[in-house]
Design an enzyme around this catalytic site. Sequence first.
Site, short mmCIF file in Angstrom:
data_model
loop_
_atom_site.label_atom_id
_atom_site.label_comp_id
_atom_site.label_asym_id
_atom_site.label_seq_id
_atom_site.Cartn_x
_atom_site.Cartn_y
_atom_site.Cartn_z
N LYS A 118 4.16 1.18 16.16
CA LYS A 118 3.07 2.04 16.67
C LYS A 118 3.27 2.43 18.15
CE LYS A 118 0.61 0.99 12.81
NZ LYS A 118 0.46 -0.37 12.36
N ASP A 140 0.82 -1.22 0.00
CA ASP A 140 0.00 0.00 0.00
C ASP A 140 0.85 1.27 0.00
OD1 ASP A 140 1.01 -0.37 2.53
OD2 ASP A 140 -0.87 0.08 3.58
N ASP A 154 1.61 6.33 1.85
CA ASP A 154 0.84 5.09 1.93
C ASP A 154 -0.60 5.45 1.60
OD1 ASP A 154 -0.76 4.66 4.89
OD2 ASP A 154 0.66 6.30 4.70
#
Length: 357
Positions: free
Chosen positions: A157, A106, A217
């Site tokens: 993250k 992506d 992305d």
Amino acid sequence: MKAVLLVGGEGTRLRPLTCNTPKAMVPVLNRPFLEHVLCHLKNNDVDTVILALGHLFKGVVEYFGDGSKVGIRVIYSVEDQPLGTAGPVKLAARHLDGRFLVLNGDIFSPFDLKNMVRYHTHLGSTATIALTPVENPSAYGVVEMDAQNRVQRFVEKPKPGEARSNMINAGTYVLEPKVLDLIPEQSKVMFEHNVFPTLLSSREPVFGYDTHGYWIDIGTPEKYLQLNLDLLNRQAEAKSTIGKGTVIHRTAHITGPVVIGDNCEVGSGVRLVGPVVLGADCRVGAGSILRETVIWPNSCIGDSCSVQGSVIADNSRLGDRVRAEGRCFISDHVEIDSGVCLDPGARLWPGTHQQSQ
Ligand code: GDD
Ligand code: MG
């Protein structure tokens, strides 16, 4: 060289654009997103791409087949259940020999992969991770390095404020075959949570490689729109492309870069203020204005509409005097009655019929 392209994610954040179109197939300048990625790989000495898919999307196979259309060999590797980011690479291992690439499917980032491979080889790296700087690293995998770019820590993250670097995992890796030994068969395994931390704790050489350049992305509709606008702006000097059989009324006015597909009809007094993309078989009625907008094939805009900073997917119909201004994302097979004014940020799902109040 061979590359595994991870295209198994559901694309849920790209909805409503991906309700009926797989993320890999969303049109970017009227070509599937995946085609742009495959062309970039081909131009960087990749001869074989293994597409790691969650399920076999008919549209993908129909379009790309064995890859000869793009000039690269395409192999499909399909999972019975989602195997994460590293599990699919293990599943594809029988197609690999020697050093290989893994890419998140992506991402659009047309950097020099050959140079990255040279860098990896020169340093004797086991795994080299492409990097890009971002403003909000907590949405990504954060890579902490020493002064020689050797990776010290990989934190996927991190909580806001906890990231110690704004250099993030750009989603492209060069890997030595021995990395495959760290991935168990038929299990859901992540590079980000499992493989990279294991390599680091066993002191394997893992390096970061700064890609220095455009990186995006296409995880959200906003980013998808942005990619189209950026690509068109970058080729602004190039002539706009108008497809075969397209009729543009002599009083229509086009400024800025546009890409218009085949067999479109652009009516009298229409203003296209680029970047604008019109898919094949679209119709834009008299006096309408389209600005910084992407329209997929076979959609129809009535007269005196204003569509700005928005995306309309395929087979949708807007009546006359419809306003969609500011990040409206309209899915496929949507019908909007004449006179409707959409709120900025509106998202319309497939099959919606938006009536006037
Ligand atoms: N085949 C397969 N099977 N592919 C998968 C699966 C799966 O089970 N799960 C995810 N993928 C694919 C997605 O389609 C995508 O191309 C890629 O793996 C990464 O998954 P995302 O879900 O998009 O992850 P992310 O965007 O939250 O984070 C990843 O990308 C960031 C860069 O955009 C991580 O790699 C981060 O570290 C990185 O910074
Ligand atoms: Mg992603």
